[in-house]
Design a protein around this motif. Structure first.
Motif, PDB file in Angstrom:
ATOM      1  N   LEU A 289      22.416 -29.442  36.582  1.00 27.73           N
ATOM      2  CA  LEU A 289      22.354 -28.077  36.080  1.00 27.73           C
ATOM      3  C   LEU A 289      23.516 -27.789  35.146  1.00 27.73           C
ATOM      4  O   LEU A 289      23.350 -27.328  34.033  1.00 27.73           O
ATOM      5  CB  LEU A 289      22.341 -27.069  37.233  1.00 27.73           C
ATOM      6  N   SER A 290      24.730 -28.105  35.592  1.00 28.21           N
ATOM      7  CA  SER A 290      25.904 -27.791  34.760  1.00 28.21           C
ATOM      8  C   SER A 290      25.945 -28.660  33.513  1.00 28.21           C
ATOM      9  O   SER A 290      26.286 -28.167  32.436  1.00 28.21           O
ATOM     10  CB  SER A 290      27.197 -27.934  35.565  1.00 28.21           C
ATOM     11  N   SER A 291      25.591 -29.938  33.585  1.00 29.72           N
ATOM     12  CA  SER A 291      25.631 -30.776  32.393  1.00 29.72           C
ATOM     13  C   SER A 291      24.523 -30.383  31.417  1.00 29.72           C
ATOM     14  O   SER A 291      24.745 -30.336  30.212  1.00 29.72           O
ATOM     15  CB  SER A 291      25.517 -32.257  32.758  1.00 29.72           C
ATOM     16  N   SER A 292      23.348 -30.057  31.899  1.00 29.36           N
ATOM     17  CA  SER A 292      22.261 -29.630  31.016  1.00 29.36           C
ATOM     18  C   SER A 292      22.582 -28.285  30.396  1.00 29.36           C
ATOM     19  O   SER A 292      22.336 -28.048  29.224  1.00 29.36           O
ATOM     20  CB  SER A 292      20.951 -29.522  31.786  1.00 29.36           C
ATOM     21  N   PHE A 293      23.152 -27.390  31.189  1.00 26.03           N
ATOM     22  CA  PHE A 293      23.493 -26.063  30.702  1.00 26.03           C
ATOM     23  C   PHE A 293      24.552 -26.167  29.616  1.00 26.03           C
ATOM     24  O   PHE A 293      24.443 -25.545  28.571  1.00 26.03           O
ATOM     25  CB  PHE A 293      23.967 -25.189  31.869  1.00 26.03           C
ATOM     26  N   THR A 294      25.563 -26.991  29.835  1.00 22.18           N
ATOM     27  CA  THR A 294      26.631 -27.173  28.859  1.00 22.18           C
ATOM     28  C   THR A 294      26.074 -27.783  27.575  1.00 22.18           C
ATOM     29  O   THR A 294      26.406 -27.342  26.480  1.00 22.18           O
ATOM     30  CB  THR A 294      27.742 -28.080  29.438  1.00 22.18           C
TER      31      THR A 294
ATOM     32  N   LYS B  57      12.550 -13.169  26.833  1.00 23.19           N
ATOM     33  CA  LYS B  57      12.580 -14.229  25.817  1.00 23.19           C
ATOM     34  C   LYS B  57      11.593 -15.340  26.179  1.00 23.19           C
ATOM     35  O   LYS B  57      10.890 -15.868  25.319  1.00 23.19           O
ATOM     36  CB  LYS B  57      13.998 -14.794  25.690  1.00 23.19           C
ATOM     37  N   SER B  58      11.517 -15.661  27.470  1.00 26.09           N
ATOM     38  CA  SER B  58      10.547 -16.664  27.929  1.00 26.09           C
ATOM     39  C   SER B  58       9.122 -16.205  27.648  1.00 26.09           C
ATOM     40  O   SER B  58       8.268 -16.998  27.247  1.00 26.09           O
ATOM     41  CB  SER B  58      10.715 -16.936  29.425  1.00 26.09           C
ATOM     42  N   GLU B  59       8.873 -14.911  27.852  1.00 24.40           N
ATOM     43  CA  GLU B  59       7.542 -14.349  27.561  1.00 24.40           C
ATOM     44  C   GLU B  59       7.225 -14.457  26.071  1.00 24.40           C
ATOM     45  O   GLU B  59       6.089 -14.728  25.688  1.00 24.40           O
ATOM     46  CB  GLU B  59       7.463 -12.892  28.019  1.00 24.40           C
ATOM     47  N   GLU B  60       8.237 -14.234  25.220  1.00 19.07           N
ATOM     48  CA  GLU B  60       8.035 -14.381  23.774  1.00 19.07           C
ATOM     49  C   GLU B  60       7.688 -15.836  23.433  1.00 19.07           C
ATOM     50  O   GLU B  60       6.801 -16.085  22.618  1.00 19.07           O
ATOM     51  CB  GLU B  60       9.288 -13.957  23.009  1.00 19.07           C
ATOM     52  N   CYS B  61       8.392 -16.767  24.056  1.00 18.28           N
ATOM     53  CA  CYS B  61       8.101 -18.192  23.837  1.00 18.28           C
ATOM     54  C   CYS B  61       6.674 -18.503  24.277  1.00 18.28           C
ATOM     55  O   CYS B  61       5.948 -19.220  23.592  1.00 18.28           O
ATOM     56  CB  CYS B  61       9.083 -19.071  24.611  1.00 18.28           C
ATOM     57  N   LEU B  62       6.288 -17.944  25.407  1.00 12.80           N
ATOM     58  CA  LEU B  62       4.947 -18.152  25.941  1.00 12.80           C
ATOM     59  C   LEU B  62       3.892 -17.581  24.987  1.00 12.80           C
ATOM     60  O   LEU B  62       2.881 -18.241  24.698  1.00 12.80           O
ATOM     61  CB  LEU B  62       4.841 -17.507  27.317  1.00 12.80           C
TER      62      LEU B  62
ATOM     63  N   LEU C 276      14.582 -23.875  37.924  1.00  9.69           N
ATOM     64  CA  LEU C 276      14.796 -25.306  37.679  1.00  9.69           C
ATOM     65  C   LEU C 276      13.520 -26.125  37.882  1.00  9.69           C
ATOM     66  O   LEU C 276      13.284 -27.106  37.171  1.00  9.69           O
ATOM     67  CB  LEU C 276      15.913 -25.844  38.564  1.00  9.69           C
ATOM     68  N   HIS C 277      12.703 -25.741  38.829  1.00  9.53           N
ATOM     69  CA  HIS C 277      11.440 -26.461  39.041  1.00  9.53           C
ATOM     70  C   HIS C 277      10.513 -26.283  37.844  1.00  9.53           C
ATOM     71  O   HIS C 277       9.890 -27.251  37.383  1.00  9.53           O
ATOM     72  CB  HIS C 277      10.747 -25.991  40.318  1.00  9.53           C
ATOM     73  N   ILE C 278      10.425 -25.064  37.334  1.00  6.37           N
ATOM     74  CA  ILE C 278       9.598 -24.827  36.148  1.00  6.37           C
ATOM     75  C   ILE C 278      10.157 -25.632  34.974  1.00  6.37           C
ATOM     76  O   ILE C 278       9.420 -26.299  34.246  1.00  6.37           O
ATOM     77  CB  ILE C 278       9.553 -23.320  35.799  1.00  6.37           C
ATOM     78  N   TYR C 279      11.477 -25.577  34.814  1.00  2.00           N
ATOM     79  CA  TYR C 279      12.162 -26.345  33.771  1.00  2.00           C
ATOM     80  C   TYR C 279      11.818 -27.835  33.880  1.00  2.00           C
ATOM     81  O   TYR C 279      11.477 -28.477  32.890  1.00  2.00           O
ATOM     82  CB  TYR C 279      13.680 -26.132  33.889  1.00  2.00           C
ATOM     83  N   SER C 280      11.896 -28.353  35.099  1.00  2.00           N
ATOM     84  CA  SER C 280      11.626 -29.778  35.317  1.00  2.00           C
ATOM     85  C   SER C 280      10.214 -30.160  34.912  1.00  2.00           C
ATOM     86  O   SER C 280      10.001 -31.197  34.287  1.00  2.00           O
ATOM     87  CB  SER C 280      11.842 -30.150  36.780  1.00  2.00           C
ATOM     88  N   LEU C 281       9.250 -29.325  35.263  1.00  4.34           N
ATOM     89  CA  LEU C 281       7.861 -29.622  34.900  1.00  4.34           C
ATOM     90  C   LEU C 281       7.668 -29.613  33.387  1.00  4.34           C
ATOM     91  O   LEU C 281       6.976 -30.473  32.838  1.00  4.34           O
ATOM     92  CB  LEU C 281       6.911 -28.627  35.562  1.00  4.34           C
TER      93      LEU C 281
ATOM     94  N   LEU D 272      12.718 -23.908  27.597  1.00  2.40           N
ATOM     95  CA  LEU D 272      13.594 -24.744  28.416  1.00  2.40           C
ATOM     96  C   LEU D 272      15.007 -24.173  28.468  1.00  2.40           C
ATOM     97  O   LEU D 272      15.627 -24.111  29.540  1.00  2.40           O
ATOM     98  CB  LEU D 272      13.616 -26.181  27.876  1.00  2.40           C
ATOM     99  N   GLY D 273      15.507 -23.744  27.326  1.00  6.28           N
ATOM    100  CA  GLY D 273      16.858 -23.180  27.273  1.00  6.28           C
ATOM    101  C   GLY D 273      16.992 -21.911  28.090  1.00  6.28           C
ATOM    102  O   GLY D 273      17.984 -21.732  28.813  1.00  6.28           O
ATOM    103  N   THR D 274      15.998 -21.039  28.007  1.00  5.29           N
ATOM    104  CA  THR D 274      16.089 -19.785  28.763  1.00  5.29           C
ATOM    105  C   THR D 274      15.963 -20.045  30.263  1.00  5.29           C
ATOM    106  O   THR D 274      16.660 -19.411  31.057  1.00  5.29           O
ATOM    107  CB  THR D 274      15.038 -18.754  28.303  1.00  5.29           C
TER     108      THR D 274
END
Length: 156
Positions: free
Chosen positions: A147-152, A25-30, A70-75, A47-49
């Motif tokens: 992580l848990s609050s963002s995921f929720t 799914k990330s590859e599709e987004c890319l 998470l590092h990729i997400y953060s960037l 970001l969601g994936t």
């Protein structure tokens, strides 16, 4: 709480299938971002994936995978309002996703161990950060609470 090895061994194959689906799914987004640069929906999808993958990896104590995601997400998330995902940035992001897919294949299915030198992750994250306009990349420890609050929040 430590993970029971028997429980882990039963949950790991399911995790691998889900992780592969999330990376696809990330590859599709890319791919979408290569067609329509800086598309907010594609970035939100990415970001969601990434966050979901990090959460699933964290649940199985696969720290290297969780932290890398998470590092990729953060960037991506830091730059969300001022994103410039030009061709070189997208290539750097693709390199990160490719390494993550490769690392998933290297997780020992019996022990859950992923023996790796984190320098390749760091090098790719630094390259991605540079392409995103960050002068330096300093891996931040993203708290489990974040992580848990963002995921929720993303699941809602």
């Amino acid at each position: 709480m430590p993970i029971d090895r028997k429980d882990w061994a039963q949950r790991f194959p399911e995790f691998l299938v889900e992780a592969e689906t999330l990376l696809a799914k990330s590859e599709e987004c890319l791919s979408h971002l290569q067609l329509i640069s800086n598309d907010k929906d594609a970035i939100d999808c990415m970001l969601g994936t990434l966050l979901k993958l990090a959460g699933r990896a964290e649940a199985l104590a696969l720290e290297a995978i969780s932290e890398f995601s998470l590092h990729i997400y953060s960037l991506l998330n830091l730059q969300q309002d001022h994103v410039d995902l030009h061709e070189q940035a997208l290539d750097a992001l693709r390199d990160c996703l490719t390494l993550m897919a490769w690392q998933l294949e290297l997780v020992d299915p019996k022990t859950g161990q992923l023996t790796l030198d984190k320098s390749e992750q760091t090098d790719l994250l630094e390259a991605f950060a540079a392409q995103m306009g960050q002068t330096s990349f300093e891996p931040k420890m993203v708290s489990k609470r974040l992580l848990s609050s963002s995921f929720t929040a993303r699941q809602a």
